[in-house]
Design an enzyme around this catalytic site. Structure first.
Site, PDB file in Angstrom:
ATOM      1  N   TYR A   1       0.858  -1.189   0.000  1.00 24.83           N
ATOM      2  CA  TYR A   1       0.000   0.000   0.000  1.00 24.83           C
ATOM      3  C   TYR A   1       0.889   1.233   0.000  1.00 24.83           C
ATOM      4  CZ  TYR A   1      -3.064   3.755   1.360  1.00 24.83           C
ATOM      5  OH  TYR A   1      -3.741   4.946   1.365  1.00 24.83           O
ATOM      6  N   GLU A   5      -3.506   7.500  -4.089  1.00 26.66           N
ATOM      7  CA  GLU A   5      -3.288   6.201  -3.468  1.00 26.66           C
ATOM      8  C   GLU A   5      -3.045   5.113  -4.509  1.00 26.66           C
ATOM      9  OE1 GLU A   5      -6.019   4.755  -0.030  1.00 26.66           O
ATOM     10  OE2 GLU A   5      -6.717   3.718  -1.810  1.00 26.66           O
TER      11      GLU A   5
END
Ligand code: GDP
Ligand code: MN
Length: 381
Positions: free
Chosen positions: A101, A189
């Site tokens: 992530y 993101e």
């Protein structure tokens, strides 16, 4: 404004972040021809502005163009979390060794951007924050200096990324920070950023949220707004010039003035409740605007009570009351509503509501207490 995965990934690619080859399709036939161009296995991905598409069945692998056609047909007929799928992204399938992530967002408390990374990618970061908070690395960025190379390296070390991937990771992290900065984003993101079988890093998913207040100076981004995909409530609100933000609670709020709206949310919390939204009907809101606002609030299924707080100055209380009565003709009140009307023409406003058995309160504290109690009763019933 949220951007689609395919749009976010294009912006990432402009910062030299590696993304899979692929294109977006509006029809299954188009998806098939993209799969033909790409050759080999592809992944067909629903383009809707919500997360968790994978779990919902909106992301599937296809081994041949025929299979891509079939899967795209199915995905284009789906709804994910209530949103109809209107486009699919067809990407070259990746061989995934590990999922990371990587994100950057505003940390308002720290008054600077924060870069977030985790070796536990692929799942929602909120989930990791709940189950394995120690697996999340955070790093604040000085907005004047940007993300420095050593900081990105620290981040790679914090998530115990194997050293051979550091160089690529640093470039991607700095590219992501640049994309965030250049777009006036509030979130950028990559989840997952994958380590492929070939030992390279690849941004498999992308998400960007651009600050609406910056769109005036980002006309290219403003053009990317997908009206089809916006939550109906939000586009409705924009149409009527209402500021509406959906929140997690169950008490719908309609207030005139942003400051008063925030104060109202605080008082609801003080009374033990939770606001379902922020909604500023603005100064001088006429009956039609009030009616639109009420419809928007009532269209939210989690609303169990409505609190209307109007401090009448330019906005006249009787106008507001008429707006409510007008709205109630179209949208029957499915939950209790408490009104606090003070200021210009308040007696007339209260009289109009009382005539229709709608309770009014004189202080905000009392109104909040009544609304919280009403919402609880609704739950018990
Ligand atoms: P999200 O569920 O909306 O976050 O969508 P993602 O794009 O993140 O995809 C969800 C998951 O699908 C990823 O975490 C991967 O595990 C899987 N996935 C996505 N693309 C590929 C691919 O090209 N190959 C393989 N094997 N899995 C993929
Ligand atoms: Mn994802």
């Amino acid at each position: 404004m949220k951007l689609h995965e395919y749009q976010s990934k294009q912006l990432f690619a402009q910062q030299a972040i590696p993304i899979p080859r692929g294109r977006v399709a509006m029809t299954a036939a188009e998806a098939k021809s993209i799969a033909e161009e790409l050759r080999g296995r592809v992944v067909v991905k629903a383009q809707v502005l919500v997360g968790g598409r994978g779990k919902a069945g909106g992301i599937r692998l296809a081994n041949s163009p025929e299979e891509a056609l079939e899967i795209a047909t199915q995905i284009l007929a789906m709804q994910i979390k209530g949103l109809p799928v209107r486009k699919v992204l067809v990407d070259e399938a990746a061989n995934i060794q590990a999922e990371i992530y990587l994100g950057v967002t505003n940390d308002r408390a720290a008054r600077r951007p924060v870069m977030i990374a985790s070796a536990e990618g692929g799942v929602e970061i909120e989930e990791v924050a709940r189950t394995a908070p120690s697996k999340i690395a955070r790093l604040h960025v000085d907005p004047l200096l940007g993300l420095r190379e050593y900081q990105a390296r620290d981040l790679a070390a914090s998530i115990e990324l194997p050293r051979e991937h550091w160089r690529a990771f640093i470039d991607i992290a700095r590219g992501l920070y640049e994309a965030y900065r250049e777009c006036d984003a509030t979130l950028a993101e990559i989840n997952p950023l994958v380590i492929t079988g070939a030992g390279t890093l690849l941004a498999l998913d992308g998400k960007m949220v651009v600050d609406d207040n910056a769109l005036f100076r980002r006309p290219k981004l403003a053009e990317m707004r997908d009206l089809d995909e916006e939550a109906a409530a939000e586009s409705e609100a924009r149409k009527y010039g209402l500021s509406y933000v959906k929140l997690d609670g169950d008490i719908g709020c309609m207030v005139n003035g942003a400051g008063l709206a925030m104060a109202t949310m605080d008082v609801i919390k003080l009374a033990g409740g939770a606001p379902a939204n922020f909604l500023d009907i603005g100064g001088g809101a006429g009956a039609d605007k009030v009616a639109a606002a009420l419809e928007i609030i009532l269209s939210d299924k989690s609303v169990r009570a409505v609190l209307l707080n109007v401090f009448g100055g330019i906005t006249r209380c009787d106008e507001v009351a008429r707006g409510i009565l007008m709205a109630l003709q179209d949208v029957p009140l499915s939950v209790p509503m408490v009104t606090r009307l003070v200021g210009t023409n308040e007696e007339e406003g209260r009289r109009l509501l009382a005539a229709k058995d709608l309770p009014t309160a004189t202080t905000l504290a009392e109104a909040a207490r009544l609304a919280v109690a009403a919402a609880r009763q609704g739950v018990a019933a």
